[in-house]
Design an enzyme around this catalytic site. Structure first.
Site, short mmCIF file in Angstrom:
data_model
loop_
_atom_site.label_atom_id
_atom_site.label_comp_id
_atom_site.label_asym_id
_atom_site.label_seq_id
_atom_site.Cartn_x
_atom_site.Cartn_y
_atom_site.Cartn_z
N GLY A 15 -6.78 3.73 1.23
CA GLY A 15 -6.75 2.46 0.49
C GLY A 15 -5.53 1.65 0.87
N GLY A 17 -4.81 -1.29 -0.68
CA GLY A 17 -4.64 -2.27 -1.76
C GLY A 17 -3.20 -2.24 -2.26
CG PHE A 18 -1.91 -4.62 -5.67
CD1 PHE A 18 -0.86 -5.50 -5.45
CD2 PHE A 18 -3.15 -5.16 -5.99
CE1 PHE A 18 -1.02 -6.86 -5.55
CE2 PHE A 18 -3.32 -6.53 -6.10
CZ PHE A 18 -2.27 -7.37 -5.88
N GLY A 19 -1.69 -0.26 -4.39
CA GLY A 19 -1.06 1.05 -4.38
C GLY A 19 -0.82 1.54 -2.97
CB VAL A 83 -12.02 8.46 2.73
CG1 VAL A 83 -11.93 9.94 2.37
CG2 VAL A 83 -10.91 8.09 3.71
CD GLU A 178 -6.68 -15.23 -14.41
OE1 GLU A 178 -5.46 -15.17 -14.57
OE2 GLU A 178 -7.27 -14.47 -13.63
CG ASP A 316 -7.13 -0.19 -10.54
OD1 ASP A 316 -6.02 -0.29 -11.10
OD2 ASP A 316 -7.89 -1.16 -10.35
CB ALA A 327 -1.02 -5.41 -9.40
C1 LIG Z 1 -10.53 -10.19 -10.24
C2 LIG Z 1 -9.35 -9.33 -10.56
C3 LIG Z 1 -8.22 -9.89 -11.13
C4 LIG Z 1 -7.11 -9.11 -11.40
N1 LIG Z 1 -6.00 -9.70 -11.94
C5 LIG Z 1 -4.90 -8.95 -12.14
C6 LIG Z 1 -3.70 -9.55 -12.62
O1 LIG Z 1 -3.65 -10.76 -12.87
N2 LIG Z 1 -2.61 -8.75 -12.78
C7 LIG Z 1 -2.64 -7.42 -12.51
O2 LIG Z 1 -1.61 -6.74 -12.64
N3 LIG Z 1 -3.75 -6.82 -12.07
C8 LIG Z 1 -4.88 -7.55 -11.88
N4 LIG Z 1 -6.02 -6.96 -11.42
C9 LIG Z 1 -6.03 -5.50 -11.23
C10 LIG Z 1 -5.37 -5.11 -9.92
O3 LIG Z 1 -5.88 -5.88 -8.86
C11 LIG Z 1 -5.59 -3.63 -9.69
O4 LIG Z 1 -5.02 -2.92 -10.75
C12 LIG Z 1 -4.98 -3.18 -8.38
O5 LIG Z 1 -5.60 -3.82 -7.30
C13 LIG Z 1 -5.10 -1.66 -8.22
O6 LIG Z 1 -4.53 -1.29 -7.01
P1 LIG Z 1 -5.11 -0.03 -6.23
O7 LIG Z 1 -4.26 0.12 -5.02
O8 LIG Z 1 -5.27 1.10 -7.14
O9 LIG Z 1 -6.57 -0.49 -5.81
P2 LIG Z 1 -7.02 -1.73 -4.91
O10 LIG Z 1 -5.97 -2.77 -4.83
O11 LIG Z 1 -8.36 -2.11 -5.43
O12 LIG Z 1 -7.17 -1.12 -3.46
C14 LIG Z 1 -8.11 -0.12 -3.19
C15 LIG Z 1 -8.40 -0.13 -1.71
O13 LIG Z 1 -9.08 1.06 -1.37
C16 LIG Z 1 -10.14 0.76 -0.47
N5 LIG Z 1 -11.13 1.82 -0.64
C17 LIG Z 1 -11.86 2.13 -1.72
N6 LIG Z 1 -12.61 3.23 -1.49
C18 LIG Z 1 -12.33 3.62 -0.23
C19 LIG Z 1 -12.78 4.70 0.58
N7 LIG Z 1 -13.65 5.63 0.13
N8 LIG Z 1 -12.32 4.80 1.85
C20 LIG Z 1 -11.44 3.88 2.32
N9 LIG Z 1 -10.97 2.84 1.59
C21 LIG Z 1 -11.41 2.73 0.32
C22 LIG Z 1 -10.61 -0.61 -0.90
O14 LIG Z 1 -11.26 -1.28 0.18
C23 LIG Z 1 -9.28 -1.29 -1.29
O15 LIG Z 1 -8.70 -1.96 -0.20
C24 LIG Z 1 -7.15 -7.72 -11.12
C25 LIG Z 1 -8.29 -7.15 -10.56
C26 LIG Z 1 -9.38 -7.95 -10.28
C27 LIG Z 1 -10.61 -7.33 -9.66
#
Ligand SMILES: Cc1cc2nc3c(=O)[nH]c(=O)nc-3n(C[C@H](O)[C@H](O)[C@H](O)COP(=O)(O)OP(=O)(O)OC[C@H]3O[C@@H](n4cnc5c(N)ncnc54)[C@H](O)[C@@H]3O)c2cc1C
Length: 450
Positions: A15, A17-19, A83, A178, A316, A327
């Site tokens: 992943g 994303g943010f994490g 994955v 929003e 998440d 995030a």
């Molecule tokens: C519309 C929306 C608005 C939001 N607004 C806010 C806000 O204003 N403030 C705030 O703090 N939070 C907000 N959030 C929540 C925040 O975006 C999440 O908490 C944050 O993105 C979590 O980070 P993460 O790294 O856990 O997951 P993510 O950022 O979702 O990253 C997960 C990554 O893993 C990848 N992935 C998933 N499964 C697989 C796999 N099997 N193999 C390979 N890659 C994979 C995905 O493609 C993605 O790139 C919002 C979320 C959404 C959807």
């Protein structure tokens, strides 16, 4: 891969994303080889997806490529793929890159796969009410919103036209609020004078939520203020109303008021719930870890899976102390995982629990209006919006993206324009053909629910 043959400690991060990205960056000086695997090639700034869906920002503004973000970090390799398997005994993950299978070994594994939309057991709603989790979702919603105004323009029947001009947003959390605010602003301000047959300002924007109050994570006074602001912008808000059915022509609810039981609406957007990414179940099955009701993986206080100190789950996907899916939790837990790996490599394997520092939360209502909390600070209206603007610009990755976003905001907020209004005919007509072709609909449902 560039790091093949290296004998350094191998960290695999699933992943970007943010994490995931925070973990990778925190490992930049560590004596490790990092492989970050993502099924998409970009890092998505999800909090601004609704602006992409409503024509303010483009996908490039909020989704820079992972390879570009990380090109200077020499100990990182980026791999595109999903994955699909974890072998905790062999310490390997299986990756599917558009049908091509690979196996990647690790010494430490950080799972940061995030979450997906949840329809609370009604995945069939996805066909007519797309969620807001990915670029695909936002582009589809953009096509539906702008397409609906076009369809209304060419529809003579008043009832059918009204249905095209009715937009239902399900879920009154920050994303739903929003989204509804932006559709209202778009119809009342940006599309002013753009049509000859319809008045876009007559669009009905309805926000529904089964809970009795909006903006759950916010203090009640700020949530009330946000509801008032949004209502003054022309959004109809109905709380304590559950959606019981969604089809191409509208939504059904359990409302007492007969006029709300069936809302004819061609455009529906689902912003109501999230569940863990499917990788959570895969990892749990491979390690014996438990999952919570949303499918998030239960972890130890240091973010590792019990019995597997080499596997971290962050963001998440992680279930720990009822921490919210935001995030900041993702970034802080990921940095904690990276720091633990670094300490272990230096010979310190004492367990340190992850402690979350709550930096506050915010949501925009519309142009110049937002609500924000940070410790004892409570902001609303214009000061809240300025805080929102500053924080979002700071957290966007990359200078180019910040400059582009700022430019597009100037056009949208100071001027009237929406720079990203292009839609394809496929986006406008996809729903019509799907309704006429159930096989297409079920294929689409399968894609969206998986
Ligand atoms: C519309 C929306 C608005 C939001 N607004 C806010 C806000 O204003 N403030 C705030 O703090 N939070 C907000 N959030 C929540 C925040 O975006 C999440 O908490 C944050 O993105 C979590 O980070 P993460 O790294 O856990 O997951 P993510 O950022 O979702 O990253 C997960 C990554 O893993 C990848 N992935 C998933 N499964 C697989 C796999 N099997 N193999 C390979 N890659 C994979 C995905 O493609 C993605 O790139 C919002 C979320 C959404 C959807």
């Amino acid at each position: 891969m560039s790091q093949a043959g290296s004998s350094r400690h191998r960290v695999v991060v699933v992943g970007g994303g943010f994490g995931g990205l925070s973990a990778v960056k925190a490992l930049r000086r560590a004596d490790v080889d990092v492989t970050v695997i993502d099924r998409v090639n970009h890092h998505l700034f999800q909090p601004l997806l609704y602006q992409m869906a409503t024509g303010i920002l483009s996908e490039g503004d909020i989704a820079p490529p992972l390879r570009e973000i990380l090109h200077r970090q020499r100990n990182v390799d980026v791999m595109l793929g999903e994955v699909t398997g974890v072998d905790a005994g062999a310490r390997e993950v299986t990756v599917d890159t558009v049908g091509q299978r690979s196996v990647v070994g690790y010494d430490s594994l950080i799972l940061a796969a995030g979450s997906r939309q949840s329809y609370f057991g009604h995945d069939e709603f996805a066909v007519d009410a797309p969620g807001m989790k990915t670029i695909d979702d936002a582009l589809e919603v953009r096509g539906r919103i702008f397409g609906a105004f076009e369809m209304a323009e060419v529809t003579a029947d008043p009832a059918a036209r009204e249905a095209w001009l009715t937009f239902v947003v399900v879920g009154a959390g920050p994303t739903g609020m929003e989204m509804a605010g932006q559709i209202a602003e778009l119809s009342r301000r940006s599309l002013h004078d753009n049509f000859r047959g319809i008045d876009p300002a007559k669009a009905r924007v309805v926000l529904l939520d089964g809970l009795p109050r909006a903006l759950g994570p916010f203090p009640e006074s700020l949530a009330d203020r946000a509801v008032k602001d949004l209502t003054s912008k022309g959004v109809e808000i109905h709380l304590g109303v559950m959606v019981t059915g969604v089809d191409a022509e509208g939504v059904d609810t359990n409302a007492d008021r007969p006029t709300l039981r069936r809302i004819p609406a061609r455009t529906k957007i689902w912003a109501a719930g999230v569940a863990a990414a499917p990788l959570g179940q895969i990892a749990a099955a491979a390690t014996g870890a438990g999952t919570d009701r949303a499918g998030r993986v239960q972890v130890q206080p240091d973010c590792t899976i019990a019995g597997h100190p080499e596997i971290f789950v962050v963001g998440d996907l992680m279930s720990l102390d009822k921490l919210p899916g935001v995030a900041e939790v993702a970034m802080q837990s990921a940095r904690h995982a990276a720091a633990t790996i670094g300490r272990r490599l230096r010979g310190d394997s004492t367990e340190r629990p992850f402690r979350y520092r709550d930096l506050g939360t915010m949501a925009t209502i519309s142009r110049f209006r937002a609500v924000a909390t940070a410790g004892p600070l409570r902001l609303s209206g214009f000061p809240g919006w300025l805080a929102w603007l500053f924080v979002h610009l700071m957290f966007l990755t990359g200078f180019k993206n910040r400059a582009a976003v700022l430019f597009n905001w100037l056009i949208a907020f100071i001027g009237h324009g929406r720079p990203q209004r292009a839609i394809t005919s496929q986006q406008v007509f996809a729903r019509v053909s799907l309704t006429a072709n159930p096989a297409g609909a079920s294929a689409s449902l399968h894609q969206q629910a998986s």
